[in-house]
Design an enzyme around this catalytic site. Sequence first.
Site, PDB file in Angstrom:
ATOM      1  N   PRO A   1      80.135  21.169 -38.056  1.00 15.17           N
ATOM      2  CA  PRO A   1      79.377  21.935 -37.051  1.00 15.17           C
ATOM      3  C   PRO A   1      78.361  21.070 -36.320  1.00 15.17           C
ATOM      4  O   PRO A   1      78.129  19.914 -36.697  1.00 15.17           O
ATOM      5  CB  PRO A   1      78.659  22.998 -37.896  1.00 15.17           C
TER       6      PRO A   1
ATOM      7  N   GLY B   1      84.413  32.773 -19.556  1.00 13.96           N
ATOM      8  CA  GLY B   1      83.922  31.505 -20.122  1.00 13.96           C
ATOM      9  C   GLY B   1      84.643  31.174 -21.414  1.00 13.96           C
ATOM     10  O   GLY B   1      85.210  32.063 -22.036  1.00 13.96           O
TER      11      GLY B   1
ATOM     12  N   ASN C   1      84.546  21.533 -42.280  1.00 15.71           N
ATOM     13  CA  ASN C   1      83.863  21.859 -41.024  1.00 15.71           C
ATOM     14  C   ASN C   1      82.903  20.751 -40.600  1.00 15.71           C
ATOM     15  O   ASN C   1      82.313  20.072 -41.446  1.00 15.71           O
ATOM     16  CB  ASN C   1      83.132  23.207 -41.127  1.00 15.71           C
TER      17      ASN C   1
ATOM     18  N   ALA D   1      87.973  13.599 -26.439  1.00 19.55           N
ATOM     19  CA  ALA D   1      88.332  13.520 -25.021  1.00 19.55           C
ATOM     20  C   ALA D   1      89.266  14.654 -24.631  1.00 19.55           C
ATOM     21  O   ALA D   1      89.116  15.264 -23.567  1.00 19.55           O
ATOM     22  CB  ALA D   1      88.993  12.165 -24.738  1.00 19.55           C
TER      23      ALA D   1
ATOM     24  N   CYS E   1      85.291  24.890 -31.240  1.00 16.84           N
ATOM     25  CA  CYS E   1      85.482  23.460 -30.964  1.00 16.84           C
ATOM     26  C   CYS E   1      84.940  22.961 -29.626  1.00 16.84           C
ATOM     27  O   CYS E   1      84.239  21.947 -29.602  1.00 16.84           O
ATOM     28  CB  CYS E   1      86.956  23.120 -31.049  1.00 16.84           C
TER      29      CYS E   1
ATOM     30  N   GLN F   1      82.638  23.648 -27.263  1.00 17.15           N
ATOM     31  CA  GLN F   1      81.210  23.359 -27.061  1.00 17.15           C
ATOM     32  C   GLN F   1      80.717  22.288 -28.036  1.00 17.15           C
ATOM     33  O   GLN F   1      80.065  21.324 -27.652  1.00 17.15           O
ATOM     34  CB  GLN F   1      80.412  24.651 -27.210  1.00 17.15           C
TER      35      GLN F   1
HETATM   36  N1  LIG Z   1      89.463  25.678 -35.577  1.00 20.53           N
HETATM   37  C1  LIG Z   1      90.210  24.961 -34.751  1.00 20.53           C
HETATM   38  O1  LIG Z   1      90.896  25.496 -33.885  1.00 20.53           O
HETATM   39  C2  LIG Z   1      90.244  23.468 -34.854  1.00 20.53           C
HETATM   40  C3  LIG Z   1      91.248  22.753 -34.156  1.00 20.53           C
HETATM   41  C4  LIG Z   1      91.278  21.371 -34.284  1.00 20.53           C
HETATM   42  C5  LIG Z   1      90.327  20.712 -35.044  1.00 20.53           C
HETATM   43  N2  LIG Z   1      89.347  21.431 -35.691  1.00 20.53           N
HETATM   44  C6  LIG Z   1      88.400  20.694 -36.528  1.00 20.53           C
HETATM   45  O2  LIG Z   1      88.832  20.803 -37.887  1.00 20.53           O
HETATM   46  C7  LIG Z   1      87.700  20.862 -38.768  1.00 20.53           C
HETATM   47  C8  LIG Z   1      87.775  22.120 -39.607  1.00 20.53           C
HETATM   48  O3  LIG Z   1      87.675  23.252 -38.751  1.00 20.53           O
HETATM   49  P1  LIG Z   1      87.951  24.724 -39.269  1.00 20.53           P
HETATM   50  O4  LIG Z   1      87.908  25.609 -38.068  1.00 20.53           O
HETATM   51  O5  LIG Z   1      89.165  24.723 -40.137  1.00 20.53           O
HETATM   52  O6  LIG Z   1      86.656  24.952 -40.193  1.00 20.53           O
HETATM   53  P2  LIG Z   1      86.401  26.122 -41.243  1.00 20.53           P
HETATM   54  O7  LIG Z   1      84.937  26.337 -41.268  1.00 20.53           O
HETATM   55  O8  LIG Z   1      87.309  27.277 -40.942  1.00 20.53           O
HETATM   56  O9  LIG Z   1      86.890  25.521 -42.646  1.00 20.53           O
HETATM   57  C9  LIG Z   1      86.269  24.450 -43.294  1.00 20.53           C
HETATM   58  C10 LIG Z   1      86.361  24.684 -44.799  1.00 20.53           C
HETATM   59  O10 LIG Z   1      85.943  23.494 -45.471  1.00 20.53           O
HETATM   60  C11 LIG Z   1      85.372  23.889 -46.716  1.00 20.53           C
HETATM   61  N3  LIG Z   1      84.642  22.751 -47.299  1.00 20.53           N
HETATM   62  C12 LIG Z   1      83.468  22.199 -46.927  1.00 20.53           C
HETATM   63  N4  LIG Z   1      83.173  21.132 -47.714  1.00 20.53           N
HETATM   64  C13 LIG Z   1      84.197  21.004 -48.599  1.00 20.53           C
HETATM   65  C14 LIG Z   1      84.496  20.095 -49.646  1.00 20.53           C
HETATM   66  N5  LIG Z   1      83.690  19.072 -49.940  1.00 20.53           N
HETATM   67  N6  LIG Z   1      85.622  20.286 -50.372  1.00 20.53           N
HETATM   68  C15 LIG Z   1      86.464  21.309 -50.089  1.00 20.53           C
HETATM   69  N7  LIG Z   1      86.239  22.191 -49.098  1.00 20.53           N
HETATM   70  C16 LIG Z   1      85.128  22.041 -48.353  1.00 20.53           C
HETATM   71  C17 LIG Z   1      84.521  25.076 -46.318  1.00 20.53           C
HETATM   72  O11 LIG Z   1      84.211  25.874 -47.464  1.00 20.53           O
HETATM   73  C18 LIG Z   1      85.448  25.790 -45.318  1.00 20.53           C
HETATM   74  O12 LIG Z   1      86.229  26.795 -45.963  1.00 20.53           O
HETATM   75  C19 LIG Z   1      86.473  20.766 -37.866  1.00 20.53           C
HETATM   76  O13 LIG Z   1      86.074  19.432 -37.790  1.00 20.53           O
HETATM   77  C20 LIG Z   1      86.990  21.240 -36.511  1.00 20.53           C
HETATM   78  O14 LIG Z   1      86.259  20.701 -35.458  1.00 20.53           O
HETATM   79  C21 LIG Z   1      89.313  22.785 -35.626  1.00 20.53           C
END
Ligand SMILES: NC(=O)c1ccc[n+]([C@@H]2O[C@H](COP(=O)([O-])OP(=O)(O)OC[C@H]3O[C@@H](n4cnc5c(N)ncnc54)[C@H](O)[C@@H]3O)[C@@H](O)[C@H]2O)c1
Length: 467
Positions: A91, A270, A89, A221, A275, A277
């Site tokens: 955030p 809205g 993640n 973008a 992602c 915001q």
């Molecule tokens: N959710 C979406 O629709 C989406 C789409 C495209 C891109 N993204 C991007 O992908 C990334 C992940 O998003 P997400 O929604 O899957 O997040 P998420 O919060 O659902 O999952 C992230 C996971 O990473 C784990 N984590 C953190 N540090 C770690 C480490 N050192 N080793 C192993 N695990 C670790 C956390 O425990 C968590 O389970 C973000 O950067 C997000 O912006 C998300």
Amino acid sequence: MTIKNVCCLGAGYVGGPTCSVIAYKCPNIKVTVADLSKERIAQWNSEKLPIYEPGLDKIVKECRGKNLFFSSDVQRAILDAELIFISVNTPTKNIGNGKGRAADLKYVEGAARLIAEVAKSDKIVVEKSTVPVKAADSIMKILRANQKQGISYQILSNPEFLAEGTAINDLLNADRVLIGGEETPEGQAAIEALCGIYENWIPKSKILTTNTWSSELSKLAANAMLAQRISSINSLSAVCEATGADISEVAKAIGCDTRIGAKFLQASIGFGGSCFQKDILNLVYICECLNLPEVAQYWQQVIDMNDFQKTRFTSKVIQSLFNTVSGKKICILGFAFKKNTGDTRESPAIHVANTLLDEGACIHIYDPKVEESQIFEDLSHRQNIFVYQDAYSATQGCHAIVICTEWDEFMILDFNKIYEGMMKPSYIFDGRKILDHEALIQIGFQVQTIGRKLEREFVPRSWSTLE
Ligand SMILES: NC(=O)c1ccc[n+]([C@@H]2O[C@H](COP(=O)([O-])OP(=O)(O)OC[C@H]3O[C@@H](n4cnc5c(N)ncnc54)[C@H](O)[C@@H]3O)[C@@H](O)[C@H]2O)c1
């Protein structure tokens, strides 16, 4: 170089579905999804997966234990893998420099440090998390500063474009796969190796390779442009309500222009989700740091318009209910930020619920996929919240219904039955424009929606005395 062993750090909404599809499409590759959270891994290994995504269960069940593994032994997963996705993640920072805007890269940095500490052989490290431009530089610095003798690293950027709710389809039939890397021979070889994985199911013509920074910026973008379309149509929905134009008709008319296109022109309460915001705030922050204040302000407006839309809609609910919701029961149908997901991050429903609670309302909530515990957590365990398991009991005895998520099942509810059980006058505020408003008016409902002034404006007989 042919990759045989892949690991993914982060078993979230991106890591889980992405790696499940890789395992599904590449039976010769062993894929391990590793997470620091033992609880999350236990869920991935159980019958009830931690996230709801259409089509995901089937793929996981087919591959799990064969070439797809979920593990909390992060070290082992790193040791064994030739290629490591970082899908942790990112955030928005909530303390320090850039608070409220910049992306917090502590989990990405943590993942990079862990790789540097554990690795005993060469690794291709793939940045899949959405990160600021030049984040790959930071990962590279950490890895190379801690490099053990004889080990080399290549960093690639491979942002994920899946949308929650359609993630499996998006992954199976991606519009494009984007891979950024260094222009050195080693960098190009790493790009080739990652291309080799995707080529198992994605046509070569849809795999784009760029330099690292173009790839990182393209993700921010893309989200900024998508969110901008929503804010643009939402801004016009306010004009429609004030003039008698109908936003659906306007959207259809402008969407027919091939330069504009029909997709993503659905006016609503809205946008939400983890992602849009976060990524626009990050872009705004980057622009400010690059001394581009005009560009920063331009993108900031996309978020400001989204906030305006949420507030405008909620104010309309309160105003219509004679300017007071104190002691009234209001049913929120849908709590997820969009249909076909249980994800509530930045869901507009949270804004609506909190505002109505601030005004003294009692809130009934039903969502087909969001857990009760999640709703209470999102609303900070406030009083006067009741969660139901179906729409009929949730609406019973309520003064108004507010549609916050466009779940298909809401469209086929028996609104005659619902109307019977509600307080009169019975209101429906359709924040997603999914219901048949004329039919609801026929039943007797007072109906309000986005971007369209409905014919019958209800004025109660006692209104003048109430005023
Ligand atoms: N959710 C979406 O629709 C989406 C789409 C495209 C891109 N993204 C991007 O992908 C990334 C992940 O998003 P997400 O929604 O899957 O997040 P998420 O919060 O659902 O999952 C992230 C996971 O990473 C784990 N984590 C953190 N540090 C770690 C480490 N050192 N080793 C192993 N695990 C670790 C956390 O425990 C968590 O389970 C973000 O950067 C997000 O912006 C998300």
